[in-house]
Design an enzyme around this catalytic site. Structure first.
Site, PDB file in Angstrom:
ATOM      1  NE  ARG A  28      -3.991  -2.018   2.176  1.00  0.00           N
ATOM      2  CZ  ARG A  28      -3.683  -3.548   2.325  1.00  0.00           C
ATOM      3  NH1 ARG A  28      -2.326  -4.191   2.190  1.00  0.00           N
ATOM      4  NH2 ARG A  28      -4.966  -4.399   2.148  1.00  0.00           N
ATOM      5  CG  HIS A  42      -0.962  -5.660  -5.026  1.00  0.00           C
ATOM      6  ND1 HIS A  42       0.303  -5.663  -3.804  1.00  0.00           N
ATOM      7  CD2 HIS A  42      -1.850  -6.302  -3.806  1.00  0.00           C
ATOM      8  CE1 HIS A  42       0.034  -6.362  -2.276  1.00  0.00           C
ATOM      9  NE2 HIS A  42      -1.145  -6.916  -2.398  1.00  0.00           N
ATOM     10  CG  HIS A  47      -0.120 -11.272  -3.609  1.00  0.00           C
ATOM     11  ND1 HIS A  47      -0.614 -12.322  -3.402  1.00  0.00           N
ATOM     12  CD2 HIS A  47      -0.099 -10.558  -3.468  1.00  0.00           C
ATOM     13  CE1 HIS A  47      -1.085 -11.323  -2.429  1.00  0.00           C
ATOM     14  NE2 HIS A  47      -0.893 -10.195  -2.445  1.00  0.00           N
ATOM     15  CG  ASP A  71      -2.745  -8.362   5.217  1.00  0.00           C
ATOM     16  OD1 ASP A  71      -1.931  -8.468   4.627  1.00  0.00           O
ATOM     17  OD2 ASP A  71      -3.804  -7.858   4.656  1.00  0.00           O
ATOM     18  CD  GLU A  94       1.902 -10.487   0.657  1.00  0.00           C
ATOM     19  OE1 GLU A  94       1.941  -8.947  -0.926  1.00  0.00           O
ATOM     20  OE2 GLU A  94       1.523 -10.446   0.548  1.00  0.00           O
TER      21      GLU A  94
HETATM   22  C1  BGC Z   1      -2.247  -7.570   1.245  1.00  0.00           C
HETATM   23  C2  BGC Z   1      -3.938  -7.555   1.759  1.00  0.00           C
HETATM   24  C3  BGC Z   1      -4.557  -7.852   1.126  1.00  0.00           C
HETATM   25  C4  BGC Z   1      -3.985  -8.768  -0.666  1.00  0.00           C
HETATM   26  C5  BGC Z   1      -4.713  -9.489  -1.602  1.00  0.00           C
HETATM   27  C6  BGC Z   1      -1.934  -8.541   0.445  1.00  0.00           C
HETATM   28  O1  BGC Z   1      -0.932  -8.319  -0.007  1.00  0.00           O
HETATM   29  O2  BGC Z   1      -1.946  -7.497   1.782  1.00  0.00           O
HETATM   30  O3  BGC Z   1      -3.761  -6.407   2.385  1.00  0.00           O
HETATM   31  O4  BGC Z   1      -5.870  -8.661   0.808  1.00  0.00           O
HETATM   32  O5  BGC Z   1      -2.723  -8.379  -0.758  1.00  0.00           O
HETATM   33  O6  BGC Z   1      -4.591  -7.961  -2.185  1.00  0.00           O
END
Ligand code: BGC
Length: 348
Positions: A86, A111, A185, A249, A313
């Site tokens: 983010r 992302h 991811h 998360d 990640e």
């Molecule tokens: C984020 C999550 C998100 C997920 C899918 C992760 O990298 O930290 O908050 O829901 O990706 O978008």
């Protein structure tokens, strides 16, 4: 070692999508498409030699493009960029100039934006080494794409070795100072999707994490000791998960200030004996236990859903561009971006 290329589908009239299958001498195989650089499948043997796919993904391109999947989009296996994770309010300042990015996660940029690297068609070249097979993906991201300054050229090379390593190497260059933070991811489920990931065990070499409010770092780096985020010793994902409203998360701080290749941790699963070791040059790793993964009906069968996969990640910390105290995510002309992550597949 073998590499094959097949037709995966079309994203529009002109654009054909390819699927590469990398196979090593130990029956480990990895499938990667040039749509989003997605790792669609990772097949590995368990402790009895039984083969199963341990990565969340689909065998048809149309499922990746379906409204059902994109409605609760979990970014299965993709390359996230130009900046993964983010950016608060999608805003930042570089060299005195203010930029406003596309926002796609409430008020924030996530992302890479509305059409990030995860939904682009990459140019793909197969590579065959002496003891390796791989694919090099390249993508040209034009100036102001999703609001980012600078024409940037990105590559991501995936290499499978006979040591059961999947090596991911990223490079980037730009003609104006910009932001680059790249991750893959992939969500793992070491039971081959037969059970949720709650009984998987995780060990992380991270003594601290970046404190967040609504998933945006406050700037504080806090010790994991005495919190549910303590994975210094192997524990089941479910052990402390009930203390967290929506599971894990969180961004963990790896002791890696100089960008050396370090062991970030190990994911393992008892019934299959499968393990995944993660090594990276990056300073952080996001643990996401997939609370929001949608349940999908694929060929009449219900699949995935909450806790059906766990993502590890490797990355620079979230919102680093607005946190001068965090390792830098800016890339200037003449600088060369390089990061490397290795997933090693084993059994015990
Ligand atoms: C984020 C999550 C998100 C997920 C899918 C992760 O990298 O930290 O908050 O829901 O990706 O978008």
């Amino acid at each position: 070692m073998k590499i094959t290329k097949s037709f995966f589908g079309k994203i529009n009239e002109e654009s054909e999508v390819e699927l590469f299958t990398l196979l090593n001498d130990n029956q480990v195989s990895v499938k990667i498409t040039n749509y989003g650089g997605i790792v669609t499948s990772i097949v590995t043997p368990d402790k009895n030699g039984e083969l199963d796919n341990i990565a969340c993904g689909f065998d048809k391109l149309e499922t990746y493009l379906s409204a059902d999947y994109l409605g609760g989009y979990p970014y299965f296996g993709v390359i996230c960029g130009r900046c993964c994770n983010r950016i608060a309010n999608g805003k930042f300042t570089v060299e005195g100039k203010k930029y406003s990015l596309a926002t796609n996660d409430g008020p924030n940029h996530l992302h890479g934006g509305i059409v990030g690297f995860d939904r682009r068609l990459w140019k793909a070249d197969a590579i065959k080494g002496r003891d390796t097979v791989g694919v090099k993906m390249s993508y040209f991201s034009p100036d102001m794409e999703e609001g980012y300054p600078g024409n940037a050229t990105i590559t991501c090379t995936y290499t499978l070795t006979n040591n059961n390593e999947l090596i991911l190497e990223y490079t980037a260059v730009t003609d104006q100072t910009t932001v680059v933070n790249l991750t893959n991811h992939t969500y793992f489920n070491l039971t081959g999707g037969k059970k949720q990931i709650l009984d998987h065990e995780l060990e992380l070499n991270a003594k601290s994490y970046t404190e967040g409010v609504n998933l945006i770092p406050t700037g504080k780096i806090l010790p994991v000791e005495g919190t549910p985020l303590n994975f210094l010793h192997k524990k089941k994902l479910k052990k402390d998960i009930a203390d967290l409203e929506t599971g894990y998360d969180d961004n963990f701080v790896l002791d890696n200030p100089e960008g050396k290749l370090v062991h970030a941790g190990q994911l393992s699963e008892g019934t299959t004996g499968r393990t995944v070791d993660v090594y990276t040059t990056q300073p952080g790793i996001q643990l996401y236990t997939g609370y929001w993964i949608p349940e999908l009906t694929i060929d009449g069968e219900k699949k995935f859903g909450r806790y059906s996969g766990v993502a590890l990640e490797t990355q620079h910390y979230p919102d680093s561009i607005n946190k001068p105290e965090f390792p830098s995510v800016t890339l200037a002309p003449k600088q060369k971006f390089y990061e490397k992550t290795i997933y090693t597949f084993g059994t015990k």
